[in-house]
Design a protein around this motif. Structure first.
Motif, PDB file in Angstrom:
ATOM      1  N   MET A   1       0.687  -0.775   0.380  1.00  0.00           N
ATOM      2  CA  MET A   1       0.380   0.091  -0.218  1.00  0.00           C
ATOM      3  C   MET A   1       0.732   1.314  -0.048  1.00  0.00           C
ATOM      4  O   MET A   1       0.278   2.097  -1.167  1.00  0.00           O
TER       5      MET A   1
ATOM      6  N   ALA B   1       2.257   2.065  -3.404  1.00  0.00           N
ATOM      7  CA  ALA B   1       1.172   2.140  -4.557  1.00  0.00           C
ATOM      8  C   ALA B   1       0.831   3.918  -3.955  1.00  0.00           C
ATOM      9  O   ALA B   1       0.524   4.582  -5.021  1.00  0.00           O
TER      10      ALA B   1
ATOM     11  N   ALA C   1       0.709   6.413  -6.309  1.00  0.00           N
ATOM     12  CA  ALA C   1      -0.436   7.371  -6.564  1.00  0.00           C
ATOM     13  C   ALA C   1       0.347   8.967  -6.206  1.00  0.00           C
ATOM     14  O   ALA C   1      -0.340   9.781  -7.487  1.00  0.00           O
TER      15      ALA C   1
ATOM     16  N   GLN D   1     -11.421   3.743   9.030  1.00  0.00           N
ATOM     17  CA  GLN D   1     -12.408   2.596   7.580  1.00  0.00           C
ATOM     18  C   GLN D   1     -12.716   3.206   6.463  1.00  0.00           C
ATOM     19  O   GLN D   1     -12.306   2.767   5.305  1.00  0.00           O
ATOM     20  N   TYR D   2     -13.226   3.744   6.995  1.00  0.00           N
ATOM     21  CA  TYR D   2     -13.554   4.983   5.776  1.00  0.00           C
ATOM     22  C   TYR D   2     -12.963   5.253   4.650  1.00  0.00           C
ATOM     23  O   TYR D   2     -12.912   6.113   3.515  1.00  0.00           O
TER      24      TYR D   2
ATOM     25  N   MET E   1      -9.591   4.718   3.372  1.00  0.00           N
ATOM     26  CA  MET E   1      -9.116   4.021   2.808  1.00  0.00           C
ATOM     27  C   MET E   1     -10.026   3.597   1.920  1.00  0.00           C
ATOM     28  O   MET E   1      -9.397   3.866   0.380  1.00  0.00           O
ATOM     29  N   LEU E   2     -10.555   4.011   2.107  1.00  0.00           N
ATOM     30  CA  LEU E   2     -12.335   3.596   0.604  1.00  0.00           C
ATOM     31  C   LEU E   2     -12.338   4.857  -0.088  1.00  0.00           C
ATOM     32  O   LEU E   2     -11.762   5.059  -1.482  1.00  0.00           O
TER      33      LEU E   2
ATOM     34  N   PHE F   1      -9.692   6.931  -0.546  1.00  0.00           N
ATOM     35  CA  PHE F   1      -8.772   7.152  -1.163  1.00  0.00           C
ATOM     36  C   PHE F   1      -8.398   6.288  -1.643  1.00  0.00           C
ATOM     37  O   PHE F   1      -8.069   7.265  -3.036  1.00  0.00           O
ATOM     38  N   GLY F   2      -9.154   5.325  -2.221  1.00  0.00           N
ATOM     39  CA  GLY F   2      -9.514   4.901  -3.445  1.00  0.00           C
ATOM     40  C   GLY F   2      -9.831   5.272  -4.367  1.00  0.00           C
ATOM     41  O   GLY F   2     -10.005   5.372  -5.654  1.00  0.00           O
ATOM     42  N   ILE F   3     -11.221   6.119  -3.969  1.00  0.00           N
ATOM     43  CA  ILE F   3     -12.101   6.433  -5.198  1.00  0.00           C
ATOM     44  C   ILE F   3     -11.667   7.402  -5.783  1.00  0.00           C
ATOM     45  O   ILE F   3     -11.703   8.151  -6.617  1.00  0.00           O
TER      46      ILE F   3
ATOM     47  N   MET G   1      -8.278   8.452  -5.857  1.00  0.00           N
ATOM     48  CA  MET G   1      -7.483   7.848  -6.604  1.00  0.00           C
ATOM     49  C   MET G   1      -8.320   7.397  -8.264  1.00  0.00           C
ATOM     50  O   MET G   1      -7.387   7.400  -9.025  1.00  0.00           O
ATOM     51  N   VAL G   2      -8.966   7.018  -7.750  1.00  0.00           N
ATOM     52  CA  VAL G   2      -9.513   6.717  -9.548  1.00  0.00           C
ATOM     53  C   VAL G   2     -10.360   7.975 -10.430  1.00  0.00           C
ATOM     54  O   VAL G   2      -9.942   8.306 -11.415  1.00  0.00           O
TER      55      VAL G   2
END
Lengths: 386, 304
Positions: free
Chosen positions: A312, A315, A319, A351-352, A354-355, A357-359, A361-362
């Motif tokens: 991670m 990544a 990123a 919890q939310y 990293m979620l 974070f990914g969104i 990134m996309v």
């Protein structure tokens, strides 16, 4: 309007269907083993949120501005940012938490600038950058533990050791191109982590190493409050050093050769440049920066374990470089603030975090595929740009 | 000898699972030249969907476990196929013509999203499933050591073989497979000849995801524990398998999966179980050094 509604409805339905097993049911532990709980509202929520999101996004036209600022404005922005960073601990709003967070962001800025030499300048995709970060961190911790060396002696040693690792790891794999190289570097990153996890007698295994000595300044030790500020200035200095290194290297023949290598390897080779040597030097330079950052990380935390050096991290660093627009030094700062600073702020929503974070990134990639600030053109070229 | 045979049986079972995941990597790489980093997470989604579908069928519907497994298989393939389609549609399609790194970053982001989606919705704790398929038979016995072949292992092998045979038939004999191979060779030319390239790429993702979903189901049954993080390591190993066999080549992916499974099982059996992942990665590096195009791949010639 009708078309928009229809498309939003379809997107919502697709989301509800996609989420049906995982949102609609919750696996729970019970006395007889696993059990299931129903929660239809989550599916309904997914339907609503995605439908609304799609409806808004369809209406919204994101501006496609080119942030191609002229050279002198970039320069001034850089100077302004540096000045702001230098004065930050003195500003009234900057309490201990703010400075601490800024230190964290600066570690990633430094890592980003280091990786940028490898990815942005030389065009080598490295997915295992965190390996060198780990080498730096563990070498400081171990040197300090076994030989009682001070931080300032270990820092260059850690940098050199990481660079050496870069050479050793890079040597066999640099014949590979593009994605293969990426996957092999990823494999190396994981291998180093596995070794750290399993070589218990040296690295402490999953328990990690603790009690890593804090840095001193010519024998002066700091109280915890003063140390936060001291550490901040240390990392600021280190990061600026890496920045200067990258900017200077770019103008030296080796930097130009790296850029040429990135643009066209075959042309490079036919002009008599040695690609292996060039790739190795870029790899080692980047690794050295990561090693320096790693030993700073170890002294700041006082405790390190293999947990801190997962894929991670690689990544996140990659990123930062790509989102910043490869090659743009200021873009990397912006991306580091966005990807590291903001999530640190929202620590309560662990919890939310990293979620999200990914969104992000996309979404950024979809909106600006070549980074927030657009990618850098070669530093020097013959004739006008095409 | 008996010990060796037992490790080979375990390795082949594991290899079949890796092979199924590797097909998804190799097909996507072959057709659009990107590493679909989120593919490992699709396999993880498959494992969770399988567990939930199986529990739902047996707890809520009162079905027996054989029927439950059949329902779980169909549900898993359906849902992971849908996820595969959605991932391509959302995160990759718009980046077809973007710089090379953009889809990779988007894929890494997607993988982070999926991992954390599962963590948020199902919790971070490990999910155990008591053995569903019991029994097997003893192949050989030497003293106290028995070489066992369980029904579950036979089932996994048979299902893997059937899926791979069916899939090979689709690729070599059907119009869809022909379109897929044509797009892989030259997407622009295929489009000029009337092939809907976007649709072919979507189908590729859908098939790959469904196969990864089946692998997820198998792992849930075989190991009996899953968590939201299993996709990462399995994903890397399956990618290693795809590269080992020669990326872009279907028989290569199957062969690569089998070899990686065998290496892992034999290494844990004879050397140390802690370093089994390192063994798999070392193999990847050695292969790339001495035979960069993989065992069955065609050498990649760069034209200027």
């Amino acid at each position: 309007m009708l078309a928009r509604l229809k498309s939003a409805l379809l997107a919502g339905l697709a989301a509800a269907l996609l989420g049906l097993p995982l949102l609609g049911f919750r696996l729970t532990d019970s006395a007889t083993g696993l059990s299931l709980a129903l929660r239809p509202w989550w599916v309904a929520a997914a339907f609503g949120v995605v439908m609304a999101g799609r409806f808004v996004m369809d209406g919204l036209r994101l501006p496609d501005i080119q942030f191609q600022a002229p050279h002198d404005i970039r320069r001034q922005a850089g100077l302004g940012l540096t000045l702001f960073a230098a004065l930050l601990p003195l500003l009234p709003f900057a309490g201990r938490n703010v400075v601490d967070m800024a230190t964290m962001v600066l570690i990633y800025v430094m890592l980003g600038w280091g990786l940028n030499i490898v990815v942005g300048l030389a065009g080598l995709l490295d997915l295992g950058f965190v390996a060198f970060y780990a080498v730096g961190a563990y070498s400081y911790a171990l040197f300090a533990q076994y030989f009682h060396l001070s931080f300032w002696i270990c820092l260059p040693l850690a940098g050199m050791l990481a660079a050496l690792f870069g050479l050793v790891l890079g040597f066999p794999v640099l014949r590979l191109r593009g994605d293969y190289l990426a996957i092999v570097t990823l494999g190396f990153g994981e291998m180093i982590r596995q070794v750290l996890l399993n070589w218990q007698s040296l690295t402490g295994g999953p328990r990690g190493l603790s009690g890593i000595p804090r840095p001193t300044l010519f024998g002066v030790t700091f109280t915890p409050e003063a140390r936060v500020i001291f550490l901040y200035y240390v990392i600021l200095g280190l990061a600026l050093m890496v920045n200067l290194l990258a900017l200077r290297l770019r103008r030296l023949p080796i930097g130009r050769a790296w850029e040429a290598l990135r643009e066209d390897e075959i042309a490079c080779r036919s002009l008599g440049l040695n690609p292996t040597l060039l790739k190795l030097s870029a790899f080692a330079t980047g690794a050295m920066c990561a090693g320096l950052a790693g030993s700073f990380f170890a002294t700041r935390q006082g405790f390190i374990s293999p947990e801190s050096f997962t894929f991670m991290e690689s990544a996140v660093i990659l990123a930062i470089v790509v989102l910043g627009g490869m090659g743009s030094q200021i873009g990397i700062v912006l991306a580091a603030v966005l990807l590291v600073g903001l999530p640190e702020w929202f620590r309560e929503f662990q919890q939310y975090r990293m979620l999200a974070f990914g969104i992000v990134m996309v979404l950024i990639m979809l909106w600006r595929p070549s980074g927030l600030l657009s990618a850098r053109a070669p530093s020097i070229r013959l004739g006008p740009a095409p | 000898m008996e010990y060796f045979l037992q490790q080979v049986i375990n390795g082949v079972t594991l290899g079949g699972i890796y092979g199924l995941i590797a097909i998804g990597y190799t097909m996507v790489y072959g057709i659009i030249g990107m590493i679909n980093f989120a593919h490992g997470e699709v396999y993880m989604l498959g494992a969770f969907t399988a567990l939930i579908a199986f529990l739902a069928a047996t707890l809520l519907g009162g079905a027996d476990s054989a029927l439950g497994l059949a329902i779980a298989l169909v549900a898993t393939m359906g849902f992971t196929a849908l996820w595969g389609w959605a991932i391509e549609r959302v995160a990759y399609r718009r980046l077809r013509k973007a710089p090379r790194l953009a889809p990779l970053i988007s894929a890494i982001g997607m993988s982070v999203v999926l991992q954390n989606f599962v963590q948020v919705t199902q919790g971070a704790r490990v999910k155990p499933l008591p053995p569903v398929v019991h029994g097997g038979f003893t192949l050989m016995q030497a003293g106290t050591f028995k070489v066992d072949l369980s029904w579950l292992q036979i089932g996994i092998l048979l299902l893997t073989l059937a899926l791979m045979a069916g899939f090979t038939w689709v690729i070599t004999k059907t119009p869809l497979g022909r379109a897929q191979r044509a797009t892989q060779q030259d997407a622009k030319m295929a489009a000029l000849l009337g092939i809907d390239v976007d649709r072919v790429i979507s189908t590729t993702f859908v098939i790959g995801a469904a196969l990864a979903g089946v692998a997820g189901l198998m792992v849930t049954l075989y190991y009996g524990v899953i968590d939201f993080y299993i996709g990462f390591l399995a994903g890397i190993k399956a990618f290693t398998a795809a590269v080992l066999g020669g990326i872009g080549s279907l028989p290569g992916a199957m062969l690569g999966g089998l070899l990686i499974g065998l290496i892992e099982a034999l290494w844990s059996g004879y050397f140390s179980i802690e370093y089994k992942d390192i063994a798999a990665f070392s193999v990847l590096i050695l292969v790339l050094l001495f035979r960069p195009s993989g065992l069955l791949g065609r050498p990649d010639v760069e034209k200027v």
